[in-house]
Write a protein that holds these residues in place. Structure first.
Motif, PDB file in Angstrom:
ATOM      1  N   SER A  46     -20.982   7.115 -11.460  1.00 36.11           N
ATOM      2  CA  SER A  46     -22.273   6.417 -11.398  1.00 36.11           C
ATOM      3  C   SER A  46     -22.091   4.941 -11.050  1.00 36.11           C
ATOM      4  CB  SER A  46     -23.041   6.528 -12.720  1.00 36.11           C
ATOM      5  OG  SER A  46     -23.004   7.838 -13.199  1.00 36.11           O
ATOM      6  N   GLY A  47     -21.238   4.660 -10.075  1.00 30.80           N
ATOM      7  CA  GLY A  47     -21.056   3.300  -9.606  1.00 30.80           C
ATOM      8  C   GLY A  47     -20.218   2.421 -10.523  1.00 30.80           C
ATOM      9  N   ARG A  48     -19.657   3.003 -11.576  1.00 28.87           N
ATOM     10  CA  ARG A  48     -18.900   2.227 -12.550  1.00 28.87           C
ATOM     11  C   ARG A  48     -17.458   2.744 -12.619  1.00 28.87           C
ATOM     12  NH1 ARG A  48     -18.655   1.701 -18.060  1.00 28.87           N
ATOM     13  NH2 ARG A  48     -19.095   3.895 -18.326  1.00 28.87           N
ATOM     14  N   LEU A  49     -16.514   1.831 -12.858  1.00 28.26           N
ATOM     15  CA  LEU A  49     -15.126   2.274 -13.030  1.00 28.26           C
ATOM     16  C   LEU A  49     -14.957   2.808 -14.445  1.00 28.26           C
ATOM     17  CD1 LEU A  49     -13.029  -0.669 -11.454  1.00 28.26           C
ATOM     18  CD2 LEU A  49     -13.633   1.535 -10.407  1.00 28.26           C
ATOM     19  N   VAL A  50     -14.386   4.008 -14.544  1.00 25.35           N
ATOM     20  CA  VAL A  50     -14.016   4.516 -15.866  1.00 25.35           C
ATOM     21  C   VAL A  50     -12.520   4.840 -15.839  1.00 25.35           C
ATOM     22  CG1 VAL A  50     -16.285   5.374 -16.552  1.00 25.35           C
ATOM     23  CG2 VAL A  50     -14.732   6.866 -15.282  1.00 25.35           C
ATOM     24  N   HIS A  51     -11.905   4.797 -17.008  1.00 24.87           N
ATOM     25  CA  HIS A  51     -10.440   4.839 -17.061  1.00 24.87           C
ATOM     26  C   HIS A  51      -9.936   5.839 -18.093  1.00 24.87           C
ATOM     27  CE1 HIS A  51     -10.168   1.131 -14.662  1.00 24.87           C
ATOM     28  NE2 HIS A  51     -11.254   0.758 -15.331  1.00 24.87           N
ATOM     29  N   GLY A  52      -8.668   6.224 -17.914  1.00 23.56           N
ATOM     30  CA  GLY A  52      -7.980   7.009 -18.929  1.00 23.56           C
ATOM     31  C   GLY A  52      -8.605   8.381 -19.113  1.00 23.56           C
ATOM     32  N   PHE A  53      -8.806   8.767 -20.372  1.00 20.84           N
ATOM     33  CA  PHE A  53      -9.345  10.097 -20.659  1.00 20.84           C
ATOM     34  C   PHE A  53     -10.724  10.280 -20.020  1.00 20.84           C
ATOM     35  CE2 PHE A  53      -6.548   9.073 -24.293  1.00 20.84           C
ATOM     36  CZ  PHE A  53      -5.595  10.061 -24.070  1.00 20.84           C
ATOM     37  N   ALA A  54     -11.551   9.228 -20.061  1.00 24.45           N
ATOM     38  CA  ALA A  54     -12.894   9.320 -19.477  1.00 24.45           C
ATOM     39  C   ALA A  54     -12.796   9.550 -17.971  1.00 24.45           C
ATOM     40  CB  ALA A  54     -13.679   8.042 -19.777  1.00 24.45           C
ATOM     41  N   LEU A  83      -6.396  -4.090  -1.365  1.00 24.39           N
ATOM     42  CA  LEU A  83      -7.500  -3.220  -1.762  1.00 24.39           C
ATOM     43  C   LEU A  83      -7.019  -1.791  -1.964  1.00 24.39           C
ATOM     44  CD1 LEU A  83     -10.200  -4.452   0.796  1.00 24.39           C
ATOM     45  CD2 LEU A  83      -9.968  -5.103  -1.617  1.00 24.39           C
ATOM     46  N   MET A  84      -7.741  -1.051  -2.801  1.00 21.06           N
ATOM     47  CA  MET A  84      -7.511   0.384  -2.893  1.00 21.06           C
ATOM     48  C   MET A  84      -8.837   1.111  -2.759  1.00 21.06           C
ATOM     49  SD  MET A  84      -6.560   0.903  -6.886  1.00 21.06           S
ATOM     50  CE  MET A  84      -7.452   2.394  -7.345  1.00 21.06           C
ATOM     51  N   ARG A  85      -8.776   2.293  -2.166  1.00 26.07           N
ATOM     52  CA  ARG A  85      -9.988   3.062  -1.923  1.00 26.07           C
ATOM     53  C   ARG A  85     -10.256   3.987  -3.091  1.00 26.07           C
ATOM     54  NH1 ARG A  85     -13.737   4.121   1.286  1.00 26.07           N
ATOM     55  NH2 ARG A  85     -13.088   2.577   2.821  1.00 26.07           N
ATOM     56  N   LEU A  86     -11.508   4.039  -3.493  1.00 27.15           N
ATOM     57  CA  LEU A  86     -11.931   4.941  -4.558  1.00 27.15           C
ATOM     58  C   LEU A  86     -13.228   5.564  -4.058  1.00 27.15           C
ATOM     59  CD1 LEU A  86     -11.147   5.890  -7.354  1.00 27.15           C
ATOM     60  CD2 LEU A  86     -12.198   3.873  -8.314  1.00 27.15           C
ATOM     61  N   GLY A  87     -13.125   6.799  -3.534  1.00 30.28           N
ATOM     62  CA  GLY A  87     -14.302   7.441  -2.952  1.00 30.28           C
ATOM     63  C   GLY A  87     -14.862   6.596  -1.832  1.00 30.28           C
ATOM     64  N   MET A  95      -8.131  -6.008  -9.700  1.00 26.33           N
ATOM     65  CA  MET A  95      -9.365  -5.835 -10.475  1.00 26.33           C
ATOM     66  C   MET A  95      -9.351  -4.479 -11.184  1.00 26.33           C
ATOM     67  SD  MET A  95     -13.125  -5.345  -9.058  1.00 26.33           S
ATOM     68  CE  MET A  95     -13.879  -4.131 -10.083  1.00 26.33           C
ATOM     69  N   VAL A  96      -8.884  -3.443 -10.478  1.00 30.15           N
ATOM     70  CA  VAL A  96      -8.822  -2.111 -11.082  1.00 30.15           C
ATOM     71  C   VAL A  96      -7.847  -2.118 -12.251  1.00 30.15           C
ATOM     72  CG1 VAL A  96      -8.130   0.293 -10.666  1.00 30.15           C
ATOM     73  CG2 VAL A  96      -9.476  -0.943  -8.945  1.00 30.15           C
ATOM     74  N   ILE A  97      -6.703  -2.788 -12.074  1.00 21.21           N
ATOM     75  CA  ILE A  97      -5.693  -2.801 -13.139  1.00 21.21           C
ATOM     76  C   ILE A  97      -6.203  -3.595 -14.349  1.00 21.21           C
ATOM     77  CG2 ILE A  97      -3.358  -3.592 -13.745  1.00 21.21           C
ATOM     78  CD1 ILE A  97      -2.533  -2.694 -10.902  1.00 21.21           C
ATOM     79  N   GLU A  98      -6.845  -4.716 -14.096  1.00 21.47           N
ATOM     80  CA  GLU A  98      -7.402  -5.493 -15.211  1.00 21.47           C
ATOM     81  C   GLU A  98      -8.420  -4.647 -15.983  1.00 21.47           C
ATOM     82  OE1 GLU A  98      -9.376  -9.151 -14.070  1.00 21.47           O
ATOM     83  OE2 GLU A  98     -10.572  -9.070 -15.908  1.00 21.47           O
TER      84      GLU A  98
END
Ligand SMILES: Nc1ncnc2c1ncn2[C@@H]1O[C@H](COP(=O)(O)OP(=O)(O)OP(=O)(O)O)[C@@H](O)[C@H]1O
Ligand SMILES: [Mg+2]
Length: 495
Positions: A46-54, A83-87, A95-98
């Motif tokens: 839904s347009g948001r980064l989620v991490h780990g188990f989620a 940059l990295m591509r996500l979908g 930014m993704v790692i932070e």
């Protein structure tokens, strides 16, 4: 509370210090099940980064996801703009790692090991990580709310775990330990000398892009071949599913397994374990080749008598093929860690615990040098400045200074980090650009060095120049060039 956090390519593990014990922090997934680790997976839901188990759950529901993004930092081109591509979208890797580390911080807080309450927090990087990788790992952790007190090399931390658990195997005659760390995305080997709780890294080598992920790739190739297909015949989802299935099958292999059943798209195939091991053997041989200088050359009957053990850590050393091939070469001195995936995190918690008394004298692990333009720009000369065996200070800074009289109007310095030098003294193979400085030796040009009309010319009796190379306790280098006559100074750093 003291905390050690091992941010891994496939999984992150954390451990705390508890009165001389170093338990791994258990984390809970979205179903309430407990795990020792936090998956290194990010998804866009839904347009948001989620991490780990989620992120695992989101990916199962079709959200675009990426694994092993820590590997992006190992690239020689990596920087804050990578940059990295996500979908459908692209995000800066940092930014993704932070954001990922912030999610890890929240998960640790929920588990009762809130990083905000930690007195000391120690993190790690692969031993041969380059400067930008070190700098941005530290920076992402800090931005994510970790108060990092120190950063170690991953195999050095695993070495702490070994000596803490098996101090008696280190004797006055056998004072050395080789840590063989085969993780998800990287291979590192370090030769560590141990004296009680004092550790010194004597040398460290590795491959920044070889790990368990590559074994999954080899198995996937065999499965595709047996199905009569190539990777191009599968869609993205089927390809991801195949790699996940390969990883799971690989992790379940026991020395008794003969065949591996896999689904390739709609085809069911079976791969012989012997074929998988034969195809994967070159990967293990590549690790042996990379670490051979630590042993003084594998073919010579090296004096291994001072080596107390060759310690196998990292999840991928759990593949039965790995200890088998190493034992063929090195016999009974090969020990597998009882916690191959947790050894680094435990060692980091030991390092964070001031009561443990453990200390380490680390090395740079990568050489640092400069290409200088000479003869009016017609020649390029490489000058190695810091060797990879150069010591990293435990506190304060270590400074290396060069002084000379300039012989040009301008100096172009292109700094690089490198794994090796060729016989002619030039860096070869894994070379990472660090940055460059165009320094005006001619006082009339000082402050105007960015003028594109300038070009390099020979001059006699130039000013006295000082180059200062400063290494901080995290193994990060800063360069300063100063005209000692005028005080004019330019600096290059990764920040
Ligand atoms: N029992 C097992 N047999 C074979 N491979 C395994 C086993 N368990 C885990 N692995 C593999 O180990 C790898 C992960 O190892 P580990 O958790 O040490 O890596 P990491 O810390 O995430 O990565 P890195 O240290 O390279 O950043 C994965 O490739 C995983 O499939
Ligand atoms: Mg690891």
């Amino acid at each position: 509370m003291d905390l050690g956090v091992d941010f891994g390519t496939t999984r992150s593990l954390s451990a705390v210090a508890d009165r001389g014990n170093y338990p791994v922090v258990g984390l809970t997934d979205d179903l309430g099940d407990a795990h020792d680790w936090f998956p290194s997976v990010v998804a866009l839901a839904s347009g948001r980064l989620v991490h780990g188990f989620a992120a695992l759950v989101a990916a199962e529901h079709g959200a675009p996801s990426v694994r092993s993004f820590k590997r992006a930092m190992a690239s020689p081109e990596f920087g804050p703009d990578t940059l990295m591509r996500l979908g459908p979208a692209e995000f800066p890797v940092v930014m993704v790692i932070e954001s990922h580390l912030r999610a890890l911080r929240d998960a640790l807080a929920t588990a009762g090991a809130d990083p905000a309450r930690a007195t000391n927090t120690v993190i790690a990087v692969p031993a041969h990580a380059h400067g930008a990788q070190r700098f941005w790992t530290l920076e992402c952790f800090r931005r994510a709310g970790f108060d990092v007190t120190a950063m170690m090399n991953e195999p050095s931390a695993a070495g702490f775990e070994y000596t803490h658990r098996q101090p008696r195997t280190i004797s006055s005659r056998r004072t050395r330990l080789i840590v063989y760390d085969l993780g998800g995305g990287t291979f590192d080997a370090s030769l560590v000398s141990v004296d009680g709780t004092s550790h010194e890294v004597l040398d460290s080598l590795g491959l920044n892009s070889l790990g368990g992920d590559d074994f999954d790739g080899v198995l996937a190739e065999l499965a595709l071949t047996n199905a009569g297909l190539t990777a191009a015949d599968l869609g993205d989802t089927d390809r991801d599913q195949l790699l996940i299935a390969c990883r799971e099958a690989k992790e379940r292999l026991s020395p008794q397994t003969r065949r591996i059943a896999l689904d390739v798209g709609t085809h069911e195939v079976s791969v012989r374990v012997d074929d998988f091991y034969a195809a994967a053997t070159p990967l293990v041989e590549a690790t042996l080749e990379a670490m051979s200088p630590l042993l003084g050359g594998l073919d010579s009957a090296t004096d291994l008598s001072e080596v107390a053990g060759l310690y196998l850590v990292g999840g991928a050393s759990g593949l039965p093929l790995v200890p088998r091939l190493l034992r063929e070469r090195f016999g009974r001195r090969v020990h597998r860690s009882p916690y191959p995936a947790a050894s680094t995190a435990i060692g980091l918690a030991i390092a964070a615990d001031r009561q443990s008394g453990f200390s380490i004298n680390e090395q740079l692990s990568r050489g640092f040098g400069v290409f200088r333009e000479g003869e009016g720009g017609r020649t390029l000369h490489f000058d190695p400045i810091l060797e990879r065996t150069e010591h990293v200070p435990q506190t304060g800074e270590r400074v290396v200074v060069r002084r000379y009289r300039a012989a040009h109007n301008l100096g172009l310095f292109r700094f690089v980090e490198y794994a090796q030098l060729d016989p002619a003294g030039n860096p070869r193979g894994d070379v990472v650009p660090f940055g460059q400085i165009l320094f005006p030796f001619d006082t009339d040009l000082q402050g105007r060095e960015n003028d594109p009309a300038l070009h390099i010319e020979r001059r006699d009796a130039g000013p006295e120049i000082e180059e200062r190379y400063v290494i901080d306790p995290n193994g990060i280098v800063t360069v300063q060039i100063t005209d000692l006559d005028t005080g004019y100074r330019l600096e290059e750093s990764l920040s």
